[in-house]
Design a protein around this motif. Structure first.
Motif, PDB file in Angstrom:
ATOM      1  N   GLY A 244     -12.394 -18.579 -12.371  1.00 26.25           N
ATOM      2  CA  GLY A 244     -13.326 -19.592 -12.820  1.00 26.25           C
ATOM      3  C   GLY A 244     -14.765 -19.296 -12.465  1.00 26.25           C
ATOM      4  N   ALA A 245     -14.958 -18.547 -11.386  1.00 28.36           N
ATOM      5  CA  ALA A 245     -16.318 -18.176 -10.972  1.00 28.36           C
ATOM      6  C   ALA A 245     -16.492 -16.666 -10.955  1.00 28.36           C
ATOM      7  CB  ALA A 245     -16.610 -18.751  -9.586  1.00 28.36           C
ATOM      8  N   GLY A 246     -15.476 -15.959 -11.352  1.00 26.89           N
ATOM      9  CA  GLY A 246     -15.458 -14.499 -11.284  1.00 26.89           C
ATOM     10  C   GLY A 246     -14.016 -14.042 -11.279  1.00 26.89           C
ATOM     11  N   TRP A 247     -13.696 -13.127 -10.376  1.00 25.11           N
ATOM     12  CA  TRP A 247     -12.342 -12.587 -10.312  1.00 25.11           C
ATOM     13  C   TRP A 247     -11.888 -12.445  -8.869  1.00 25.11           C
ATOM     14  CZ3 TRP A 247     -16.036 -11.132 -13.717  1.00 25.11           C
ATOM     15  CH2 TRP A 247     -15.716 -11.178 -15.074  1.00 25.11           C
ATOM     16  N   ASP A 248     -10.634 -12.773  -8.623  1.00 26.68           N
ATOM     17  CA  ASP A 248      -9.961 -12.367  -7.391  1.00 26.68           C
ATOM     18  C   ASP A 248      -9.359 -10.988  -7.638  1.00 26.68           C
ATOM     19  OD1 ASP A 248     -10.397 -14.751  -5.883  1.00 26.68           O
ATOM     20  OD2 ASP A 248      -8.823 -15.727  -7.056  1.00 26.68           O
ATOM     21  N   LEU A 249      -9.477 -10.104  -6.665  1.00 27.26           N
ATOM     22  CA  LEU A 249      -8.988  -8.735  -6.793  1.00 27.26           C
ATOM     23  C   LEU A 249      -7.867  -8.489  -5.793  1.00 27.26           C
ATOM     24  CD1 LEU A 249     -12.446  -6.887  -6.973  1.00 27.26           C
ATOM     25  CD2 LEU A 249     -11.020  -7.662  -8.883  1.00 27.26           C
ATOM     26  N   VAL A 250      -6.826  -7.793  -6.243  1.00 27.55           N
ATOM     27  CA  VAL A 250      -5.671  -7.468  -5.396  1.00 27.55           C
ATOM     28  C   VAL A 250      -5.282  -6.021  -5.652  1.00 27.55           C
ATOM     29  CG1 VAL A 250      -3.325  -8.097  -4.728  1.00 27.55           C
ATOM     30  CG2 VAL A 250      -4.849  -9.840  -5.670  1.00 27.55           C
ATOM     31  N   ALA A 251      -5.056  -5.266  -4.582  1.00 33.01           N
ATOM     32  CA  ALA A 251      -4.603  -3.879  -4.711  1.00 33.01           C
ATOM     33  C   ALA A 251      -3.743  -3.522  -3.505  1.00 33.01           C
ATOM     34  CB  ALA A 251      -5.800  -2.924  -4.813  1.00 33.01           C
ATOM     35  N   GLY A 252      -3.057  -2.404  -3.602  1.00 31.04           N
ATOM     36  CA  GLY A 252      -2.215  -1.964  -2.494  1.00 31.04           C
ATOM     37  C   GLY A 252      -2.005  -0.471  -2.527  1.00 31.04           C
ATOM     38  N   GLU A 253      -1.671   0.089  -1.378  1.00 30.83           N
ATOM     39  CA  GLU A 253      -1.431   1.527  -1.243  1.00 30.83           C
ATOM     40  C   GLU A 253      -0.226   1.766  -0.347  1.00 30.83           C
ATOM     41  OE1 GLU A 253      -3.063   4.011  -2.645  1.00 30.83           O
ATOM     42  OE2 GLU A 253      -4.855   3.001  -3.428  1.00 30.83           O
ATOM     43  N   GLY A 254       0.611   2.711  -0.753  1.00 33.57           N
ATOM     44  CA  GLY A 254       1.685   3.201   0.104  1.00 33.57           C
ATOM     45  C   GLY A 254       1.424   4.660   0.416  1.00 33.57           C
ATOM     46  N   PHE A 255       1.958   5.156   1.523  1.00 36.50           N
ATOM     47  CA  PHE A 255       1.607   6.497   1.987  1.00 36.50           C
ATOM     48  C   PHE A 255       2.845   7.376   2.157  1.00 36.50           C
ATOM     49  CE2 PHE A 255      -1.901   3.820   2.794  1.00 36.50           C
ATOM     50  CZ  PHE A 255      -3.009   4.618   2.561  1.00 36.50           C
ATOM     51  N   ILE A 256       2.679   8.640   1.799  1.00 40.32           N
ATOM     52  CA  ILE A 256       3.771   9.603   1.917  1.00 40.32           C
ATOM     53  C   ILE A 256       4.185   9.693   3.382  1.00 40.32           C
ATOM     54  CG2 ILE A 256       4.412  12.023   1.621  1.00 40.32           C
ATOM     55  CD1 ILE A 256       2.291  12.110  -0.648  1.00 40.32           C
ATOM     56  N   PRO A 257       5.462   9.492   3.691  1.00 37.07           N
ATOM     57  CA  PRO A 257       5.888   9.504   5.096  1.00 37.07           C
ATOM     58  C   PRO A 257       5.502  10.773   5.854  1.00 37.07           C
ATOM     59  CG  PRO A 257       7.612   8.579   3.726  1.00 37.07           C
ATOM     60  CD  PRO A 257       6.564   9.095   2.789  1.00 37.07           C
ATOM     61  N   ALA A 258       5.545  11.933   5.186  1.00 42.04           N
ATOM     62  CA  ALA A 258       5.183  13.180   5.865  1.00 42.04           C
ATOM     63  C   ALA A 258       3.724  13.163   6.298  1.00 42.04           C
ATOM     64  CB  ALA A 258       5.440  14.373   4.940  1.00 42.04           C
ATOM     65  N   PHE A 259       2.852  12.573   5.487  1.00 46.88           N
ATOM     66  CA  PHE A 259       1.435  12.452   5.848  1.00 46.88           C
ATOM     67  C   PHE A 259       1.267  11.533   7.048  1.00 46.88           C
ATOM     68  CE2 PHE A 259      -2.460   9.776   4.769  1.00 46.88           C
ATOM     69  CZ  PHE A 259      -3.341  10.584   5.475  1.00 46.88           C
ATOM     70  N   VAL A 260       1.967  10.405   7.050  1.00 42.29           N
ATOM     71  CA  VAL A 260       1.868   9.457   8.160  1.00 42.29           C
ATOM     72  C   VAL A 260       2.381  10.090   9.456  1.00 42.29           C
ATOM     73  CG1 VAL A 260       2.457   7.151   8.971  1.00 42.29           C
ATOM     74  CG2 VAL A 260       2.171   7.566   6.526  1.00 42.29           C
ATOM     75  N   ALA A 261       3.482  10.808   9.369  1.00 42.44           N
ATOM     76  CA  ALA A 261       4.045  11.454  10.566  1.00 42.44           C
ATOM     77  C   ALA A 261       3.161  12.580  11.077  1.00 42.44           C
ATOM     78  CB  ALA A 261       5.443  11.988  10.248  1.00 42.44           C
ATOM     79  N   ASP A 262       2.504  13.299  10.155  1.00 46.22           N
ATOM     80  CA  ASP A 262       1.684  14.445  10.543  1.00 46.22           C
ATOM     81  C   ASP A 262       0.372  14.024  11.183  1.00 46.22           C
ATOM     82  OD1 ASP A 262       0.990  17.395  10.324  1.00 46.22           O
ATOM     83  OD2 ASP A 262      -0.636  16.535   9.130  1.00 46.22           O
ATOM     84  N   ASP A 263      -0.237  12.930  10.714  1.00 44.69           N
ATOM     85  CA  ASP A 263      -1.563  12.525  11.196  1.00 44.69           C
ATOM     86  C   ASP A 263      -1.621  10.995  11.213  1.00 44.69           C
ATOM     87  OD1 ASP A 263      -4.207  12.545  11.956  1.00 44.69           O
ATOM     88  OD2 ASP A 263      -4.894  13.865  10.342  1.00 44.69           O
TER      89      ASP A 263
ATOM     90  N   LEU B  39     -10.234  -0.300   0.317  1.00 43.83           N
ATOM     91  CA  LEU B  39     -11.590  -0.814   0.141  1.00 43.83           C
ATOM     92  C   LEU B  39     -12.290  -0.100  -1.005  1.00 43.83           C
ATOM     93  CD1 LEU B  39     -12.798  -1.262   3.831  1.00 43.83           C
ATOM     94  CD2 LEU B  39     -11.449  -2.805   2.388  1.00 43.83           C
ATOM     95  N   SER B  40     -11.987   1.185  -1.165  1.00 43.31           N
ATOM     96  CA  SER B  40     -12.558   1.944  -2.271  1.00 43.31           C
ATOM     97  C   SER B  40     -12.067   1.405  -3.613  1.00 43.31           C
ATOM     98  CB  SER B  40     -12.200   3.427  -2.119  1.00 43.31           C
ATOM     99  OG  SER B  40     -12.836   4.208  -3.092  1.00 43.31           O
ATOM    100  N   ASP B  41     -10.796   1.020  -3.687  1.00 44.47           N
ATOM    101  CA  ASP B  41     -10.259   0.453  -4.921  1.00 44.47           C
ATOM    102  C   ASP B  41     -10.966  -0.849  -5.290  1.00 44.47           C
ATOM    103  OD1 ASP B  41      -8.439   2.440  -5.486  1.00 44.47           O
ATOM    104  OD2 ASP B  41      -6.778   1.470  -4.466  1.00 44.47           O
ATOM    105  N   ILE B  42     -11.270  -1.672  -4.304  1.00 44.23           N
ATOM    106  CA  ILE B  42     -11.971  -2.922  -4.582  1.00 44.23           C
ATOM    107  C   ILE B  42     -13.399  -2.642  -5.043  1.00 44.23           C
ATOM    108  CG2 ILE B  42     -12.870  -5.050  -3.556  1.00 44.23           C
ATOM    109  CD1 ILE B  42      -9.843  -5.097  -4.059  1.00 44.23           C
ATOM    110  N   ALA B  43     -14.078  -1.717  -4.367  1.00 43.83           N
ATOM    111  CA  ALA B  43     -15.444  -1.359  -4.767  1.00 43.83           C
ATOM    112  C   ALA B  43     -15.459  -0.789  -6.173  1.00 43.83           C
ATOM    113  CB  ALA B  43     -16.037  -0.364  -3.770  1.00 43.83           C
ATOM    114  N   ALA B  44     -14.442   0.020  -6.511  1.00 37.94           N
ATOM    115  CA  ALA B  44     -14.371   0.624  -7.840  1.00 37.94           C
ATOM    116  C   ALA B  44     -14.289  -0.413  -8.944  1.00 37.94           C
ATOM    117  CB  ALA B  44     -13.160   1.556  -7.928  1.00 37.94           C
ATOM    118  N   MET B  45     -13.846  -1.624  -8.621  1.00 40.59           N
ATOM    119  CA  MET B  45     -13.762  -2.712  -9.590  1.00 40.59           C
ATOM    120  C   MET B  45     -15.029  -3.550  -9.626  1.00 40.59           C
ATOM    121  SD  MET B  45     -10.763  -2.542 -11.060  1.00 40.59           S
ATOM    122  CE  MET B  45     -10.696  -4.167 -11.807  1.00 40.59           C
ATOM    123  N   GLY B  46     -16.043  -3.170  -8.828  1.00 44.88           N
ATOM    124  CA  GLY B  46     -17.248  -3.974  -8.742  1.00 44.88           C
ATOM    125  C   GLY B  46     -17.111  -5.124  -7.768  1.00 44.88           C
TER     126      GLY B  46
END
Length: 326
Positions: free
Chosen positions: A55-74, A87-94
């Motif tokens: 009604g005054a703009g947009w609500d924004l929703v996004a999500g990310e999942g991570f490869i387990p090997a990446f999480v375990a490595d670092d 945060l980058s995904d939200i900025a990318a939407m303005g």
């Protein structure tokens, strides 16, 4: 039979087309098909975040999942990235992010500790609160996902690139590769710079300078340009000689790299100088690297030569049931 030797540009296009970081996005089509989602579904699937009118703009929703090997490595860096990429995904939407929630699985608290610390450190640096989530410290292995919420008064979308626009790449070069093809320019940056840099995107949208673009994600400039092209039902021509990697980085690696701060923007030619100047004022490399065209081909060009990277009409990439699937 003698087969012609492919040119260096054609070989680069083929290598990019077959690289795992590019091809991994093909899985999106399987998921959206199973869920019955298309480009016109609520939230406009294919964008960096779902934009829901309020009604005054947009609500924004996004999500990310991570490869387990990446999480375990670092694990600390994975926690940091869980905040940063959302945060980058939200900025990318303005938009501007308002809150994050996390989901962490680990065998015990000690294994989870660096992941949680990375989440905490990035939340503090970017000034966006973690407000809850889900934690399981009796899981058989480590896992990580996050979701983000934000608001926008003017949108940047993946669906509004227009033939005749210039393609601008804005990427922070003040960093180094952390692992794989992840180029991180955030860890040594002061918090006020991180926050101000992200705020460039909603400011550009609110000033009416940018209406189309995407966050450069896994798949790099090449893969992100393809997603933008398919969502908008256009072609994109990338001028390899106009792409400027950081010193010492080969052009083919840069085209598939995942930068901590990187955006592709489709802009009217008469707005390009104003836009690139705003990024330059904050020390961010930004320049026109190509143009939006009619059709469905994403191509690489160099010194008068053109090589096809991908034709999304012939081979849908995201498969969202839009123009490219007709």
């Amino acid at each position: 039979m003698v087969h012609p030797v492919p040119s260096a540009l054609s070989a680069m296009a083929e290598a990019l087309r077959n690289h795992p970081s590019i091809r991994s996005k093909l899985g999106i089509a399987d998921a959206t098909r199973a869920l019955g989602l298309r480009a016109e579904s609520t939230g406009r699937i294919g964008d960096d975040a779902a934009a829901l009118p309020n009604g005054a703009g947009w609500d924004l929703v996004a999500g990310e999942g991570f490869i387990p090997a990446f999480v375990a490595d670092d694990p600390w860096f994975a926690g940091w990235c869980a905040v940063m990429v959302n945060l980058s995904d939200i900025a990318a939407m303005g938009g501007r992010a308002t809150a994050l929630v996390d989901q962490v699985w680990a065998p015990d608290v000690d294994t989870a500790a660096p992941v949680l610390q990375g989440l905490k450190d990035a939340s503090a640096a970017y000034g966006v609160p973690l407000v809850g989530g889900h934690t399981n410290l009796a899981a058989p292995s480590i896992g990580l996902a996050t979701s983000v919420f934000g608001k926008a008064t003017a949108l940047i979308t993946s669906f509004d690139a227009q033939p005749g626009d210039l393609l601008i790449a804005a990427v922070d070069h003040r960093g180094a590769y952390r692992n794989f093809d992840n180029f991180c320019a955030a860890l040594d940056a002061p918090a006020d710079r991180l926050r101000g840099d992200l705020d460039l995107l909603p400011t550009l949208a609110e000033d009416g300078l940018v209406a189309a673009g995407k966050d450069i994600s896994q798949g790099g400039i090449a893969g992100t340009a393809l997603m933008l092209a398919e969502c908008s039902g256009v072609g994109i021509e990338i001028d390899i000689d106009a792409v400027t990697p950081p010193p010492g980085v080969p052009i083919d690696r840069w085209l598939r790299s995942f930068p901590s701060f990187g955006f592709l923007l489709s802009v009217a030619p008469d707005q390009a100088n104003d836009i690139t100047a705003r990024f330059a004022a904050r020390g961010i490399e930004a320049s026109a690297i190509g143009r939006i065209t009619e059709g469905s081909a994403v191509t690489l060009t160099r010194a008068g030569e053109t090589a096809l990277f991908w034709d999304h009409a012939a081979t849908p990439y995201l498969g969202l049931g839009g123009q490219s699937d007709a």
